[in-house]
Design an enzyme around this catalytic site. Structure first.
Site, PDB file in Angstrom:
ATOM      1  N   GLY A 160      66.094  73.556  50.572  1.00 42.13           N
ATOM      2  CA  GLY A 160      66.413  72.158  50.850  1.00 42.13           C
ATOM      3  C   GLY A 160      66.782  71.424  49.570  1.00 42.13           C
ATOM      4  N   ASN A 184      60.054  82.164  51.480  1.00 40.23           N
ATOM      5  CA  ASN A 184      59.871  81.536  50.169  1.00 40.23           C
ATOM      6  C   ASN A 184      59.079  80.237  50.279  1.00 40.23           C
ATOM      7  OD1 ASN A 184      62.500  80.967  51.479  1.00 40.23           O
ATOM      8  ND2 ASN A 184      62.686  79.396  49.903  1.00 40.23           N
ATOM      9  N   THR A 243      64.283  71.829  46.546  1.00 34.24           N
ATOM     10  CA  THR A 243      64.382  73.122  45.849  1.00 34.24           C
ATOM     11  C   THR A 243      65.596  73.131  44.932  1.00 34.24           C
ATOM     12  OG1 THR A 243      63.339  74.229  47.724  1.00 34.24           O
ATOM     13  CG2 THR A 243      64.557  75.629  46.198  1.00 34.24           C
ATOM     14  N   GLN A 279      67.220  70.654  43.545  1.00 35.01           N
ATOM     15  CA  GLN A 279      67.098  69.745  42.396  1.00 35.01           C
ATOM     16  C   GLN A 279      66.164  70.298  41.326  1.00 35.01           C
ATOM     17  OE1 GLN A 279      65.814  66.063  44.150  1.00 35.01           O
ATOM     18  NE2 GLN A 279      67.720  65.833  45.296  1.00 35.01           N
ATOM     19  N   CYS A 339      57.479  79.139  44.714  1.00 36.46           N
ATOM     20  CA  CYS A 339      57.452  80.197  45.740  1.00 36.46           C
ATOM     21  C   CYS A 339      57.608  81.566  45.083  1.00 36.46           C
ATOM     22  CB  CYS A 339      58.543  79.956  46.775  1.00 36.46           C
ATOM     23  SG  CYS A 339      60.219  79.828  46.120  1.00 36.46           S
TER      24      CYS A 339
END
Length: 291
Positions: A157, A265, A160, A162, A124
């Site tokens: 989330g 993003n 993202t 990880q 992003c």
């Protein structure tokens, strides 16, 4: 005109937002949503009448008429999916930082890489900042580019989170490979503020030819190109020159298809991915004589 059938692997935040954008598309048909567990995203797709599966990539490989596959899982799963999709003759649009195929930023280099079987959507932060670095580099020469992507913590989330290390490495490399900077660096900040902030990106570029008028004109032209597929993209700080250092900032407001508007993003990468798929689909339609 028959639409080109596509599948989404990974029914999380990004996969669900992709689904809504695909449903609006004039060229793409949302043929399959697949994951590995009976998740909310799978249930959501099923309620919309979309075929679903919890067999992951295996379900996609069983569908011969699916031509384009969006992978919205993670870097490690995509490394396993990529060779399977290639062998099956399916075009992979990779929304993870795996970067198996070349980086693609639609307004910069889609025409150069569109024949590749696997296209990586960078990150992003990459979709938001690489075009600005490219715009500066083409008129002023970028010795060094550094970006700071600040996103709402709520919009990040598990996928993202990880992939934070991969995010910084992939974005930095794309600043060089696509943006044209001799050296790139990327930093990501998750901001827990309430109410959640819009995605904000600060871009610093050390240039060889500090011509502020040329830089501003180039950046403004690029912003207009990005807005053709990400209407919520805004230049909030036009390029400022201090010696040979250029500073600019952009903000991204999401379209609110599935994700909240502060999740710009995620929206910028899904919008860019759909823009790529639509271009590829139009070419497939012409090639197969469907159009």
């Amino acid at each position: 005109m028959d639409k080109v059938k596509v599948a989404v692997i990974g029914p999380g935040n990004i996969g669900s937002d992709l689904m809504y954008k695909i449903l609006r598309s004039r060229h793409l048909e949302m043929a399959l949503m697949t994951g590995i567990i009976e998740s909310e995203g799978i249930k959501r797709a099923r309620k919309l009448g979309i075929k679903t599966s919890i067999e992951g990539v295996k379900a996609v490989l069983a569908e011969d008429d699916i031509k384009i596959v969006f992978d919205a899982t993670g870097a490690k799963p995509h490394l396993q999916h990529a060779p399977l999709l290639k062998e099956a003759g399916k075009i992979a649009i990779d929304l993870t930082p795996a970067a198996v195929g070349p980086y693609v930023v639609p307004c910069v280099n889609l025409d150069q890489v569109k024949a590749e079987p696997n296209l990586n959507m960078v990150t992003c932060g990459g979709q938001a900042t690489v075009p600005i670095v490219y715009a500066i580099n083409r008129v002023a020469g970028a010795r060094y580019a550094e970006i700071v992507a600040c996103i709402a913590s709520k919009s990040a989330g598990p996928g993202t989170r990880q992939n934070i290390d991969e995010f910084t490495q992939t974005t930095a490399k794309a600043l060089e490979v696509v943006g044209g900077a001799k050296k790139g660096k990327a930093i990501i900040i998750l901001n827990p503020a309430e109410p959640p902030i819009m995605m904000h990106n600060t871009i610093y570029v050390e240039v060889e030819k500090p011509d502020i008028e040329a830089i501003r004109a180039s950046v403004e032209a690029m912003v207009k190109e990005i807005q053709s597929y990400v209407p919520g993209y805004r230049l909030v700080v036009p390029p400022i020159l201090d010696g040979n250092k250029v500073t600019a900032a952009v903000e991204v407001e999401g379209a609110g298809d599935f994700l909240p508007k502060y999740s710009g993003n995620l929206d910028i990468i899904t919008s860019a991915a759909v823009a790529v798929a639509e271009k590829l689909a139009q070419e497939l339609q012409v090639k197969e004589g469907v159009a």
